[in-house]
Design a protein around this motif. Structure first.
Motif, PDB file in Angstrom:
ATOM      1  N   LEU A 225     -19.156 -42.329  40.413  1.00 50.22           N
ATOM      2  CA  LEU A 225     -18.149 -42.928  41.293  1.00 50.22           C
ATOM      3  C   LEU A 225     -16.770 -42.528  40.792  1.00 50.22           C
ATOM      4  O   LEU A 225     -16.558 -42.351  39.594  1.00 50.22           O
ATOM      5  CB  LEU A 225     -18.268 -44.458  41.294  1.00 50.22           C
ATOM      6  N   GLY A 226     -15.871 -42.406  41.724  1.00 51.16           N
ATOM      7  CA  GLY A 226     -14.508 -42.016  41.368  1.00 51.16           C
ATOM      8  C   GLY A 226     -13.843 -41.471  42.607  1.00 51.16           C
ATOM      9  O   GLY A 226     -14.279 -41.739  43.733  1.00 51.16           O
ATOM     10  N   ILE A 227     -12.819 -40.697  42.406  1.00 50.59           N
ATOM     11  CA  ILE A 227     -12.117 -40.117  43.547  1.00 50.59           C
ATOM     12  C   ILE A 227     -12.916 -38.904  44.006  1.00 50.59           C
ATOM     13  O   ILE A 227     -13.330 -38.070  43.188  1.00 50.59           O
ATOM     14  CB  ILE A 227     -10.671 -39.762  43.148  1.00 50.59           C
ATOM     15  N   GLN A 228     -13.161 -38.846  45.298  1.00 51.86           N
ATOM     16  CA  GLN A 228     -13.965 -37.737  45.817  1.00 51.86           C
ATOM     17  C   GLN A 228     -13.168 -36.443  45.727  1.00 51.86           C
ATOM     18  O   GLN A 228     -12.055 -36.418  45.227  1.00 51.86           O
ATOM     19  CB  GLN A 228     -14.404 -38.054  47.251  1.00 51.86           C
ATOM     20  N   ASP A 229     -13.718 -35.365  46.197  1.00 49.75           N
ATOM     21  CA  ASP A 229     -13.090 -34.047  46.060  1.00 49.75           C
ATOM     22  C   ASP A 229     -11.921 -33.938  47.047  1.00 49.75           C
ATOM     23  O   ASP A 229     -12.035 -33.296  48.092  1.00 49.75           O
ATOM     24  CB  ASP A 229     -14.161 -32.985  46.342  1.00 49.75           C
ATOM     25  N   CYS A 230     -10.838 -34.614  46.694  1.00 46.67           N
ATOM     26  CA  CYS A 230      -9.702 -34.660  47.629  1.00 46.67           C
ATOM     27  C   CYS A 230      -8.414 -34.872  46.843  1.00 46.67           C
ATOM     28  O   CYS A 230      -8.434 -35.073  45.634  1.00 46.67           O
ATOM     29  CB  CYS A 230      -9.886 -35.822  48.613  1.00 46.67           C
ATOM     30  N   TYR A 231      -7.285 -34.817  47.528  1.00 44.14           N
ATOM     31  CA  TYR A 231      -5.993 -35.115  46.908  1.00 44.14           C
ATOM     32  C   TYR A 231      -5.582 -36.535  47.257  1.00 44.14           C
ATOM     33  O   TYR A 231      -6.154 -37.151  48.165  1.00 44.14           O
ATOM     34  CB  TYR A 231      -4.948 -34.103  47.371  1.00 44.14           C
ATOM     35  N   GLY A 232      -4.589 -37.031  46.582  1.00 42.09           N
ATOM     36  CA  GLY A 232      -4.170 -38.415  46.772  1.00 42.09           C
ATOM     37  C   GLY A 232      -3.101 -38.557  47.827  1.00 42.09           C
ATOM     38  O   GLY A 232      -2.937 -37.713  48.719  1.00 42.09           O
ATOM     39  N   GLU A 233      -2.361 -39.647  47.730  1.00 40.43           N
ATOM     40  CA  GLU A 233      -1.299 -39.947  48.697  1.00 40.43           C
ATOM     41  C   GLU A 233      -0.468 -41.068  48.105  1.00 40.43           C
ATOM     42  O   GLU A 233      -0.851 -41.689  47.124  1.00 40.43           O
ATOM     43  CB  GLU A 233      -1.901 -40.388  50.025  1.00 40.43           C
ATOM     44  N   SER A 234       0.680 -41.342  48.752  1.00 39.93           N
ATOM     45  CA  SER A 234       1.499 -42.446  48.265  1.00 39.93           C
ATOM     46  C   SER A 234       1.071 -43.744  48.949  1.00 39.93           C
ATOM     47  O   SER A 234       0.482 -43.717  50.032  1.00 39.93           O
ATOM     48  CB  SER A 234       2.981 -42.163  48.506  1.00 39.93           C
ATOM     49  N   GLY A 235       1.382 -44.841  48.283  1.00 41.37           N
ATOM     50  CA  GLY A 235       1.023 -46.143  48.832  1.00 41.37           C
ATOM     51  C   GLY A 235       1.077 -47.180  47.731  1.00 41.37           C
ATOM     52  O   GLY A 235       1.115 -46.840  46.553  1.00 41.37           O
ATOM     53  N   PRO A 236       1.072 -48.456  48.125  1.00 44.95           N
ATOM     54  CA  PRO A 236       1.066 -49.524  47.114  1.00 44.95           C
ATOM     55  C   PRO A 236      -0.223 -49.453  46.279  1.00 44.95           C
ATOM     56  O   PRO A 236      -1.273 -49.024  46.776  1.00 44.95           O
ATOM     57  CB  PRO A 236       1.099 -50.810  47.944  1.00 44.95           C
ATOM     58  N   ASN A 237      -0.116 -49.913  45.056  1.00 43.79           N
ATOM     59  CA  ASN A 237      -1.241 -49.786  44.129  1.00 43.79           C
ATOM     60  C   ASN A 237      -2.537 -50.390  44.663  1.00 43.79           C
ATOM     61  O   ASN A 237      -3.596 -49.763  44.622  1.00 43.79           O
ATOM     62  CB  ASN A 237      -0.907 -50.452  42.795  1.00 43.79           C
ATOM     63  N   GLU A 238      -2.427 -51.631  45.149  1.00 44.13           N
ATOM     64  CA  GLU A 238      -3.659 -52.299  45.582  1.00 44.13           C
ATOM     65  C   GLU A 238      -4.306 -51.548  46.735  1.00 44.13           C
ATOM     66  O   GLU A 238      -5.532 -51.389  46.800  1.00 44.13           O
ATOM     67  CB  GLU A 238      -3.363 -53.753  45.979  1.00 44.13           C
ATOM     68  N   ALA A 239      -3.447 -51.049  47.639  1.00 43.95           N
ATOM     69  CA  ALA A 239      -3.973 -50.310  48.796  1.00 43.95           C
ATOM     70  C   ALA A 239      -4.653 -49.020  48.340  1.00 43.95           C
ATOM     71  O   ALA A 239      -5.709 -48.638  48.870  1.00 43.95           O
ATOM     72  CB  ALA A 239      -2.838 -50.006  49.771  1.00 43.95           C
ATOM     73  N   LEU A 240      -4.055 -48.364  47.372  1.00 42.00           N
ATOM     74  CA  LEU A 240      -4.667 -47.123  46.865  1.00 42.00           C
ATOM     75  C   LEU A 240      -6.010 -47.402  46.215  1.00 42.00           C
ATOM     76  O   LEU A 240      -6.998 -46.702  46.444  1.00 42.00           O
ATOM     77  CB  LEU A 240      -3.729 -46.437  45.858  1.00 42.00           C
ATOM     78  N   LEU A 241      -6.056 -48.449  45.390  1.00 45.43           N
ATOM     79  CA  LEU A 241      -7.315 -48.762  44.690  1.00 45.43           C
ATOM     80  C   LEU A 241      -8.416 -49.143  45.685  1.00 45.43           C
ATOM     81  O   LEU A 241      -9.590 -48.803  45.475  1.00 45.43           O
ATOM     82  CB  LEU A 241      -7.094 -49.885  43.676  1.00 45.43           C
ATOM     83  N   GLU A 242      -8.018 -49.812  46.768  1.00 49.44           N
ATOM     84  CA  GLU A 242      -9.007 -50.141  47.795  1.00 49.44           C
ATOM     85  C   GLU A 242      -9.488 -48.872  48.498  1.00 49.44           C
ATOM     86  O   GLU A 242     -10.684 -48.611  48.610  1.00 49.44           O
ATOM     87  CB  GLU A 242      -8.377 -51.087  48.839  1.00 49.44           C
ATOM     88  N   LYS A 243      -8.523 -48.066  48.958  1.00 56.01           N
ATOM     89  CA  LYS A 243      -8.875 -46.910  49.767  1.00 56.01           C
ATOM     90  C   LYS A 243      -9.721 -45.907  48.979  1.00 56.01           C
ATOM     91  O   LYS A 243     -10.638 -45.300  49.519  1.00 56.01           O
ATOM     92  CB  LYS A 243      -7.606 -46.243  50.296  1.00 56.01           C
ATOM     93  N   TYR A 244      -9.376 -45.743  47.717  1.00 61.51           N
ATOM     94  CA  TYR A 244     -10.120 -44.768  46.911  1.00 61.51           C
ATOM     95  C   TYR A 244     -11.283 -45.436  46.158  1.00 61.51           C
ATOM     96  O   TYR A 244     -11.874 -44.830  45.275  1.00 61.51           O
ATOM     97  CB  TYR A 244      -9.164 -44.003  45.986  1.00 61.51           C
ATOM     98  N   ARG A 245     -11.550 -46.668  46.523  1.00 63.55           N
ATOM     99  CA  ARG A 245     -12.731 -47.409  46.085  1.00 63.55           C
ATOM    100  C   ARG A 245     -12.813 -47.546  44.562  1.00 63.55           C
ATOM    101  O   ARG A 245     -13.860 -47.379  43.948  1.00 63.55           O
ATOM    102  CB  ARG A 245     -14.022 -46.795  46.652  1.00 63.55           C
ATOM    103  N   LEU A 246     -11.665 -47.852  43.969  1.00 57.40           N
ATOM    104  CA  LEU A 246     -11.623 -48.032  42.525  1.00 57.40           C
ATOM    105  C   LEU A 246     -11.353 -49.478  42.123  1.00 57.40           C
ATOM    106  O   LEU A 246     -11.381 -49.817  40.940  1.00 57.40           O
ATOM    107  CB  LEU A 246     -10.543 -47.118  41.903  1.00 57.40           C
ATOM    108  N   SER A 247     -11.058 -50.331  43.090  1.00 59.09           N
ATOM    109  CA  SER A 247     -10.858 -51.748  42.759  1.00 59.09           C
ATOM    110  C   SER A 247     -12.202 -52.322  42.305  1.00 59.09           C
ATOM    111  O   SER A 247     -13.268 -51.776  42.621  1.00 59.09           O
ATOM    112  CB  SER A 247     -10.359 -52.509  43.985  1.00 59.09           C
ATOM    113  N   ALA A 248     -12.135 -53.433  41.575  1.00 54.73           N
ATOM    114  CA  ALA A 248     -13.365 -54.055  41.072  1.00 54.73           C
ATOM    115  C   ALA A 248     -14.319 -54.355  42.235  1.00 54.73           C
ATOM    116  O   ALA A 248     -15.531 -54.113  42.144  1.00 54.73           O
ATOM    117  CB  ALA A 248     -13.026 -55.324  40.302  1.00 54.73           C
ATOM    118  N   ALA A 249     -13.780 -54.859  43.331  1.00 56.02           N
ATOM    119  CA  ALA A 249     -14.638 -55.236  44.465  1.00 56.02           C
ATOM    120  C   ALA A 249     -15.335 -54.018  45.061  1.00 56.02           C
ATOM    121  O   ALA A 249     -16.527 -54.056  45.369  1.00 56.02           O
ATOM    122  CB  ALA A 249     -13.792 -55.942  45.527  1.00 56.02           C
ATOM    123  N   ARG A 250     -14.580 -52.931  45.236  1.00 60.55           N
ATOM    124  CA  ARG A 250     -15.183 -51.728  45.839  1.00 60.55           C
ATOM    125  C   ARG A 250     -16.195 -51.083  44.886  1.00 60.55           C
ATOM    126  O   ARG A 250     -17.234 -50.587  45.303  1.00 60.55           O
ATOM    127  CB  ARG A 250     -14.112 -50.718  46.233  1.00 60.55           C
TER     128      ARG A 250
END
Lengths: 326, 290
Positions: A276-301
């Motif tokens: 698990l981790g960031i898939q084969d892609c590049y990132g983007e800007s955004g608030p921290n919590e939103a990034l962790l959710e979208k890239y599935r790195l938050s504890a819940a995801r």
């Protein structure tokens, strides 16, 4: 929720300042981001040993190599993306190949880079750096570990890379913790699977394991602050006890911790490994919590994804296997 | 020794070095010739007249440092170091051989006396800036010399380092530009169809001047002038110094001179014989003059 401590970059500045006070060989080079990386604290404490190198990363790393040949112990501080991607040839030819004691500090490591977006995010710095022969690669999880890791690398007679993050993050170790280079740490026992993590992502993985426990999945957590040399014995021991290993990292799933773990286990203890981790892609800007959710790195995801993988494996093994777990 | 005799000795050493370079590349069936031959004279002067070194104690902490940033000219450095007594001259014939200490590009982990591993162009220069900065921080009095090619000055790191060296007022740093007027392939000059010079007439010196460096220029094959200028280059003036040495690529072997194709060509047996004969003629002329 765990207590959120100061960002690791602040710990970096404090630790390097202390080290520079104790050891006159320590110098800190800055690629014009000292006010961001935490390095600026060293300029205040020991201005003569804070070497501004301007916005020129290749030259900065090469200078560090030159300084190392005349007895200094240089720490090169910039953002991970520039340290690794812009200065890679300097690192390869002048630091790694001669085996010089230069520590490259990859600041703003991982996904959370202060709303800067993909240019300032690098997800394969661990993969790239661990593929360099002679390179030690460290990603501390919290303040206590970061301090000890920086101190340890200052005493290392060879090249090293350390990830340092920007944002405040939880403390998971207490003052009794002892960081040992190359050694993984079992943070939690579990019978169903092992979560292997590194860097500050470990703080989220510990929380994910708690969420999983509440859902009836018993997950061990093995933290690997040193990605290279990886603690092979700890990985093998952890994997032999369970039927599934899941790596989780704030890095690409290609070649980083997941790659290192898969390499070791394929050779020494073949068990299913899910990365698990960031898939084969590049990132983007955004608030921290939103990034962790979208890239599935938050504890819940992470908990959700681990649970899904675990149920797939369990189903594949059939009810007998599930029963035998007791 | 009179000035004339001193110069004669240097010229004889340069002949020996050129012979060693050509033989070593022919033996290895690989390596570079054009750049090493243009750099030989400055290297001889540095190692025999300028650098404060102890060949018998290559890691002497207070030695002057020398970084061959144009690492592809390694064979010339090896020849001159051997003549200076760092290791036996015969060892130069192991150049580029498997397990040799004399790697295709200088490897400081294998050969004592090399102050930096180089080969990726532009980086040795930046490392030398770090060495000079380190000397200044330590209060060490040694001078750091670094040799770069004119083609190498295409690399951005040269100018990154030039800027930083000026910022730190590193007057203990001397860059020697082997301006031999050709790079490996370079640009085609549309007027002549030949390969264009990496930089036009005064362009390179002007660049260094614009970066705040003290600029000295010299005929890079005039051993007496090289001796004077490289000695002068050590003077502490508050700014880093560059010596732009105007040279000829392939110098000393007529058919290799000023021809980019000899950048890394290996001579045939006939070409080798011709080259050695030319160098020998030059050496015998010197002996007669002495």
């Amino acid at each position: 929720m765990r207590v959120v401590g100061p960002p690791l970059r602040q710990v970096l500045g404090e630790t390097l300042s202390e080290l520079a006070g104790r050891d006159t060989r320590i110098v800190v080079l800055d690629g014009d981001v000292g006010s961001s990386t935490g390095g600026a604290a060293v300029e205040t404490a020991h201005p003569g040993r804070y070497l501004q190198a301007g916005i020129a990363e290749q030259n900065m790393v090469a200078m560090a190599a030159g300084l190392a040949t005349v007895g200094f112990v240089p720490f090169v501080t910039t953002f991970a993306c520039f340290a690794v991607a812009r200065a890679l040839d300097s690192i390869r030819v002048l630091v790694a190949q001669p085996g010089l004691p230069v520590t490259i500090v990859g600041g703003y490591a991982g996904l959370l880079t202060g709303m800067t977006g993909k240019t300032h995010q690098i997800f394969n710095d661990v993969a790239v750096m661990r593929s360099l022969a002679r390179m030690t690669v460290v990603a501390p999880a919290d303040q206590i570990e970061a301090r000890q890791a920086v101190e340890r690398l200052a005493a290392l007679d060879g090249p090293a890379y350390i990830q340092i993050t920007r944002e405040p993050s939880p403390a998971i170790f207490d003052e009794d913790y002892h960081f040992e280079l190359g050694r993984a740490v079992v943070l939690r026992d579990g019978d169903d699977l092992v979560l292997v993590s590194t860097g500050v992502q470990t703080t989220r993985v510990v929380e994910a394991a708690e969420l999983l426990a509440a859902r009836g999945v018993s997950a061990a957590v093995l933290h690997c602050p040193t990605v290279k040399p990886i603690d092979e014995d700890a990985l093998v021991e952890a994997a032999l006890g369970v039927g599934l290993v899941v790596t989780v990292e704030e890095q690409s799933v290609l070649g980083g911790l997941g790659g290192a773990v898969a390499e070791v286990l394929a050779d020494k203890a073949p068990v299913p490994v899910k990365r698990l981790g960031i898939q084969d892609c590049y990132g983007e800007s955004g608030p921290n919590e939103a990034l962790l959710e979208k890239y599935r790195l938050s504890a819940a995801r992470v908990a959700d994804d681990v649970e899904r993988v675990f149920s797939t494996i369990r189903t594949r093994k059939g009810p007998a296997a599930a029963r035998s777990r007791g | 020794m009179s000035e004339g005799a001193e110069e004669g000795e240097l010229r004889a050493l340069a002949c020996d070095a050129r012979e060693t370079v050509v033989r070593a590349v022919a033996t290895a069936r690989g390596g570079h010739l054009g750049g090493p031959l243009s750099a030989v004279d400055a290297l001889v002067v540095l190692y025999f007249r300028v650098l404060r070194i102890r060949p018998e104690e290559p890691t002497w902490p207070e030695r002057d440092r020398f970084v061959l940033s144009k690492g592809h000219s390694s064979v010339a450095l090896y020849a001159v170091m051997a003549l200076r007594g760092y290791f036996p001259l015969e060892e130069v014939m192991t150049f580029d051989a498997i397990d040799s200490r004399l790697q295709g590009h200088p490897d400081m982990t294998m050969l004592p006396g090399l102050d930096m591993s180089t080969g990726s162009l532009g980086l040795g220069f930046s490392a030398a800036v770090g060495i000079a900065l380190g000397a200044s921080l330590r209060g060490s009095s040694f001078t750091t010399f670094v040799m770069v090619g004119d083609g190498e000055c295409n690399e951005g790191t040269v100018w990154e380092g030039a800027h930083v060296a000026r910022r730190y007022r590193l007057d203990n740093l001397v860059a020697v530009v082997d301006e031999n007027g050709l790079q490996q392939f370079g640009w085609r000059d549309p007027a002549t169809g030949r390969r264009a010079r990496p930089y036009e007439a005064a362009e390179l010196a002007d660049r260094w001047r614009a970066f705040g460096w003290r600029v000295l220029e010299v005929d890079g094959h005039d051993l007496r002038a090289l001796t004077a200028v490289l000695r002068e280059s050590r003077a502490r003036t508050g700014a880093p110094t560059v010596v732009v040495a105007h040279t000829v690529k392939g110098k000393g072997v007529s058919f290799m001179e000023d021809d980019f194709s000899w950048h890394s060509r290996v001579p045939t047996a006939d070409e080798l014989a011709c080259a050695l004969e030319e160098i020998d003629v030059a050496r015998r002329a010197l002996e007669r003059a002495r």
